[in-house]
Design an enzyme around this catalytic site. Sequence first.
Site, short mmCIF file in Angstrom:
data_model
loop_
_atom_site.label_atom_id
_atom_site.label_comp_id
_atom_site.label_asym_id
_atom_site.label_seq_id
_atom_site.Cartn_x
_atom_site.Cartn_y
_atom_site.Cartn_z
N CYS A 17 6.82 43.95 23.77
CA CYS A 17 7.16 42.31 23.90
C CYS A 17 5.81 41.87 24.78
CB CYS A 17 8.56 41.92 24.46
SG CYS A 17 8.63 42.58 26.27
N CYS A 91 6.26 39.55 20.00
CA CYS A 91 4.87 39.57 20.23
C CYS A 91 3.90 39.50 19.16
CB CYS A 91 4.28 40.87 20.90
SG CYS A 91 4.84 42.49 20.08
N CYS A 95 0.43 44.32 17.50
CA CYS A 95 0.49 45.74 17.37
C CYS A 95 -0.59 46.09 16.21
CB CYS A 95 1.94 46.24 17.06
SG CYS A 95 3.14 46.42 18.64
#
Length: 144
Positions: A17, A91, A95
């Site tokens: 997160c 988020c 990633c």
Amino acid sequence: MKRVSAMSDKPSVLFVCVHNAGRSQMAAAYLTHLAGDRVEVRSAGSAPANTVNPAVVTALLEEGIDISAEAPKVLTTEAIQASDYVITMGCGDACEFFPGKTYLDWVLEDPAGQGVEHVRPIRDEIKQRIIGLISEIDAKTATT
């Protein structure tokens, strides 16, 4: 299931997160608590806070889980590469994508700045998702 973790042949999960101070900490704590040493667990944040949210610590203590010694960690490429599952929680696209991993995006309310009474429903939803995740991991592990 293909295992890419250099440290272990256990399935591995990374929770991400933004601040690594609430949702990802709760998810990591529940997975560790409920799956024991069957799963390697990591958590990280794309912009980590200085400390774990105190309301999150309190909400998990109510469940008998103490994360008071945890600290937010920065998301690294190595953590993603070493994980079989990458579970993001608000988020966005922080990633990197690596083929062969299972990516899940859990839409959960952010507990930042909220009191423990507001954190409890988020905690309870995370717990239910973790129970489902453990079942999925166990089923995949049983077939390899």
